[in-house]
Scaffold this motif. Structure first.
Motif, short mmCIF file in Angstrom:
data_model
loop_
_atom_site.label_atom_id
_atom_site.label_comp_id
_atom_site.label_asym_id
_atom_site.label_seq_id
_atom_site.Cartn_x
_atom_site.Cartn_y
_atom_site.Cartn_z
N PRO A 254 -13.67 23.59 37.43
CA PRO A 254 -14.53 22.88 38.38
C PRO A 254 -14.36 21.36 38.39
CG PRO A 254 -15.80 23.64 36.50
CD PRO A 254 -14.45 24.26 36.37
N GLY A 255 -13.85 20.78 37.32
CA GLY A 255 -13.72 19.32 37.27
C GLY A 255 -12.35 18.80 37.64
N THR A 256 -11.49 19.65 38.24
CA THR A 256 -10.12 19.24 38.56
C THR A 256 -10.03 18.71 39.99
OG1 THR A 256 -9.32 21.00 37.08
CG2 THR A 256 -7.71 19.99 38.55
N GLU A 257 -9.76 17.41 40.10
CA GLU A 257 -9.77 16.74 41.41
C GLU A 257 -8.73 17.32 42.36
OE1 GLU A 257 -9.38 12.22 43.27
OE2 GLU A 257 -8.98 12.59 41.16
N SER A 258 -7.54 17.63 41.85
CA SER A 258 -6.45 18.11 42.71
C SER A 258 -6.84 19.40 43.43
CB SER A 258 -5.17 18.33 41.89
OG SER A 258 -5.41 19.21 40.81
N LEU A 259 -7.57 20.27 42.74
CA LEU A 259 -8.00 21.53 43.36
C LEU A 259 -8.99 21.29 44.50
CD1 LEU A 259 -8.42 23.90 40.28
CD2 LEU A 259 -6.78 24.14 42.14
#
Length: 306
Positions: A254-259
C-alpha cells in the motif's frame, strides 16, 4: 621505449577485440586493480585499471591517426580492432559507432554473421555502461537495415540485452524504449503474450520501479491493436483485468508510490475510453484510499503537542 609500449598496446587491443568477438554470451566486464591487463574467467572479463586508462588513450589516438590513411588491408584490420575496443571502453562517442556502420555498409545485407557480431558488440558495450544510448541506436540501425534476415533468435537476444541493462541500472529508459521499439517493429502475437507474462514477473520483483509498469501499459496497447480483436468488449477486458491485478498489488504494497501512479494511469485510460472497471476493484481502491486519508489526518500538526 615508447615504440615498445605501442607494440604492447596493439597486442592488447588485438587480444581484447578477439575476446569481445569470440567469447559467447559475455556476462560481465569489470575494471579491477591487477597486474594482468586482461583476465577472462569463463564468461566474465576483467580489465586492469591501468590498462583501461592507457588503452583508451592509445586507442583513440591511434584510431584518429589511422582513419586519415589510405585504405589498405592492414589499416582496415587495425581500425576494425580499434573501433571494437573503443565502443566498449567509450560507448558514448558515436564516431566509433559510425565507423562500425560504414563497415556494415560494405558488406552484403544477407550476412547474418555480420549482423550477429555487431549486435553482440552492442550488447558487450552495455556491460561497462548499461545506461548509454549509442549501443541501442546502433542496434536499431542494424535491425532496420538487416530487417530481411532478422530471426526470432535475434529478437530474443535483443530482449535479453534490454533485460540485463535494465537490471544493472535502475530506471534505464534507453533500455525500455529499445525493448518497446523491438516489439513494435517486429510484432508477433505469441511473443506479445510472452512479454505480458514476463513483464508481470518483472513488475512484481521490481515493485518500486515505474519503468516496468509503464512498459507493461504500452504492451497492453500494442497487444490490443495487434490482435485486432472483434469486439470492443474483448479489447476492454485486458484493461479491466489489469486494474484488478494492480489493485491486488496496491493492497499488498500500500505504501508504494509507483503502483499508485500505475493505477492512476490505468483508471485515467479506462475513464477516457469509457471502459467500465469492476465495481469490486474500485471499492477496494476507495477503501484503501480512505484508510490512508485517516492516517494522514491523525498526523496533522497539533499545536498542543508542539
Amino acid at each position: 621505449m615508447a615504440n615498445d609500449d605501442n607494440v604492447d598496446h596493439l597486442r592488447t587491443v588485438e587480444r581484447l577485440s578477439n575476446i569481445l568477438k569470440i567469447t559467447p554470451n559475455l556476462k560481465s566486464i569489470s575494471i579491477i586493480q591487477h597486474d594482468e591487463p586482461l583476465i577472462l574467467e569463463g564468461q566474465h572479463l576483467a580489465i586492469s585499471k591501468k590498462t583501461f586508462k592507457e588503452l583508451g588513450l592509445f586507442s583513440r589516438q591511434t584510431f584518429l591517426k589511422f582513419i586519415k590513411k589510405e585504405s589498405s588491408p592492414s589499416r582496415d584490420s587495425t581500425l576494425d580492432e580499434l573501433s571494437t575496443v573503443l565502443i566498449v571502453l567509450n560507448p558514448d562517442d558515436n564516431k566509433y559507432w559510425n565507423y562500425r556502420k560504414r563497415l556494415c555498409q560494405k558488406c552484403s545485407k544477407n550476412q547474418t554473421d555480420k549482423l550477429f557480431l555487431e549486435l553482440k558488440l552492442s550488447s558487450c558495450s552495455l556491460k561497462l555502461k548499461p545506461k548509454c544510448s549509442e549501443p541501442f541506436i546502433h542496434a536499431r540501425w542494424l535491425l532496420t537495415n538487416y530487417r530481411e534476415i532478422v530471426s526470432e533468435q535475434t529478437i530474443f537476444s535483443q530482449l535479453k540485452m534490454c533485460e540485463d541493462s535494465a537490471e544493472h541500472y535502475k530506471h534505464n529508459y534507453y533500455s525500455w524504449i529499445h525493448r518497446l521499439w523491438v516489439l513494435k517493429t517486429f510484432p508477433n502475437t505469441k511473443l506479445l503474450e510472452k512479454e505480458l507474462e514476463w513483464s508481470k514477473g518483472w513488475v512484481e520483483s521490481h515493485i518500486s520501479q515505474f519503468c516496468g509498469m509503464n512498459y507493461r501499459f504500452n504492451l497492453l496497447l500494442i497487444s490490443s491493436a495487434h490482435q485486432n480483436l472483434d469486439s470492443n468488449v474483448q479489447k476492454c477486458q485486458k484493461f479491466v483485468d489489469e486494474v484488478s491485478y494492480v489493485v491486488d498489488l496496491v493492497l499488498f504494497y500500500p505504501g508504494t508510490e509507483s503502483l499508485w501512479c500505475y493505477l492512476g494511469l490505468l483508471l485515467y485510460y479506462c475513464s477516457a475510453n469509457q471502459i467500465e472497471c469492476e465495481e469490486s476493484a474500485l471499492f477496494r481502491v476507495r477503501a484503501i484510499d480512505n484508510r490512508f486519508s485517516r492516517r494522514f489526518q491523525k498526523r496533522n500538526f497539533n499545536p498542543e503537542i508542539a
